[in-house]
Design an enzyme around this catalytic site. Sequence first.
Site, mmCIF file in Angstrom:
data_model
loop_
_atom_site.group_PDB
_atom_site.id
_atom_site.type_symbol
_atom_site.label_atom_id
_atom_site.label_comp_id
_atom_site.label_asym_id
_atom_site.label_seq_id
_atom_site.Cartn_x
_atom_site.Cartn_y
_atom_site.Cartn_z
ATOM 1 N N GLU A 67 77.689 -117.661 -107.227
ATOM 2 C CA GLU A 67 78.080 -116.516 -106.402
ATOM 3 C C GLU A 67 77.406 -116.525 -105.047
ATOM 4 O OE1 GLU A 67 76.314 -113.505 -109.360
ATOM 5 O OE2 GLU A 67 75.991 -112.531 -107.432
ATOM 6 N N CYS A 99 74.552 -114.777 -97.969
ATOM 7 C CA CYS A 99 73.487 -115.089 -98.927
ATOM 8 C C CYS A 99 74.042 -116.133 -99.887
ATOM 9 C CB CYS A 99 73.102 -113.804 -99.666
ATOM 10 S SG CYS A 99 71.938 -114.072 -101.004
ATOM 11 N N CYS A 128 68.738 -120.518 -112.982
ATOM 12 C CA CYS A 128 67.378 -120.605 -112.446
ATOM 13 C C CYS A 128 66.408 -120.691 -113.605
ATOM 14 C CB CYS A 128 67.088 -119.339 -111.618
ATOM 15 S SG CYS A 128 65.467 -119.335 -110.820
ATOM 16 N N CYS A 136 61.827 -114.743 -113.574
ATOM 17 C CA CYS A 136 61.363 -113.429 -113.094
ATOM 18 C C CYS A 136 61.982 -112.332 -113.972
ATOM 19 C CB CYS A 136 61.729 -113.222 -111.623
ATOM 20 S SG CYS A 136 60.914 -114.419 -110.556
ATOM 21 N N CYS A 167 65.216 -110.157 -112.888
ATOM 22 C CA CYS A 167 66.301 -110.874 -112.218
ATOM 23 C C CYS A 167 67.367 -111.349 -113.199
ATOM 24 C CB CYS A 167 65.726 -112.062 -111.454
ATOM 25 S SG CYS A 167 66.983 -113.001 -110.569
ATOM 26 N N CYS A 200 71.221 -109.801 -107.453
ATOM 27 C CA CYS A 200 71.152 -111.234 -107.633
ATOM 28 C C CYS A 200 71.668 -111.697 -108.995
ATOM 29 C CB CYS A 200 69.670 -111.597 -107.529
ATOM 30 S SG CYS A 200 69.376 -113.096 -106.701
#
Length: 357
Positions: A101, A114, A121, A125, A128, A342
């Site tokens: 995205e 962005c 990932c 975190c 997130c 995000c």
Amino acid sequence: MKEAYGRMSEKTDIKSLDYTQVQALIESLGEKPFRARQLYQWMHGKLAGSFDEMTDLPVRLRETLKQTCHYTSHTLVERLISGIDGTEKYLFGLQDGNVIESVLMRYHHGNSVCISSQVGCRMGCRFCASTLGGLTRGLSASEMLDQIYQIQKISGERVSNVVVMGTGEPLDNYENLLQFLRLLTDEHGLHISQRNVTVSTCGIVEAMRRLADEHLQITLALSLHASSQEKRKELMPIAYRYALGEVLDACRYYFAQTGRRITFEYSLVGGVNDTREDAHALANLIGDLNCHVNLIPVNPIRERSYVQSDRAVIEAFKNLLEKYRINVTIRREMGRDINGACGQLRKSYMDEKEKKG
Ligand code: SAH
């Protein structure tokens, strides 16, 4: 440069090549040097979607390129436009079936995109959504670039700023990120000024120092999110690998090498890192640094119980930092109505896909 991860056999990932590499490729094919300029212009100036569009290249050359090269061009899976502020979220399909995205944000000073730097990932975190499914792979330079190219083509608007703050940890995909930055800021391409590019990291110290040594004029943003090492560990597993002092030293080094002011991102999580004590401790941590603090009201995700701080708490936090003469802004929340946080859009898409089997 061969296609990363061996997925497209031995084909050259042509849109990841810089100008000199394109010149070498054209020469190796026995073509005249000016063909390199034409080809590069088609890819990075006119944003061609395929070799077939390159009508002033001989058919013979186009055929050779098709056979030997892979041409990155994302497919549009979904485009959502916010009714609140015109922010646009894009879901793109990659050649290997993965989806990523990207976001287009409209500001007074221009359009900002962005982009994602990885599929998923592995940084973990806690607040997130991008990291919930782990890391699939890093994106190639062309896959990072094409997010911007597609958005510019689809929206019909010029992009002036780029932030690498979407899904993924850019410094966990260092070589591809650097090549992407070269191509993005190259005078024969979109030619976006380095000063209009921001790379955000959770704080991979060696890579931050390496980036500093490249002497680029891009802005480095550090996701800090806590006022002490202990609190940072609760939110960001990467803190187990690097002490806060080391990370801040790397920020100082970045400023010393590049003269670029560091941006600190601090997502305010209700009752977790938003107290007056946190604000004082934060000011003491970074007070000596030439920096800017971006306060981000945390965007709650379904999978975690974190909540936003009250507006008054956010304002008080900001005021306290300002008393220490720290530059601080509260980030406007953009595209709240379209899965703004995000990785949320991709996550809901993947969940739906899984349900359908
Ligand atoms: N991996 C990089 C870049 C991607 S995240 C990094 O860690 O900086 C971009 C920014 O959004 C980071 O500061 C990240 O911590 C923050 N972020 C991610 N999810 C969030 C959420 N749900 N609410 C608020 N900020 C979030």
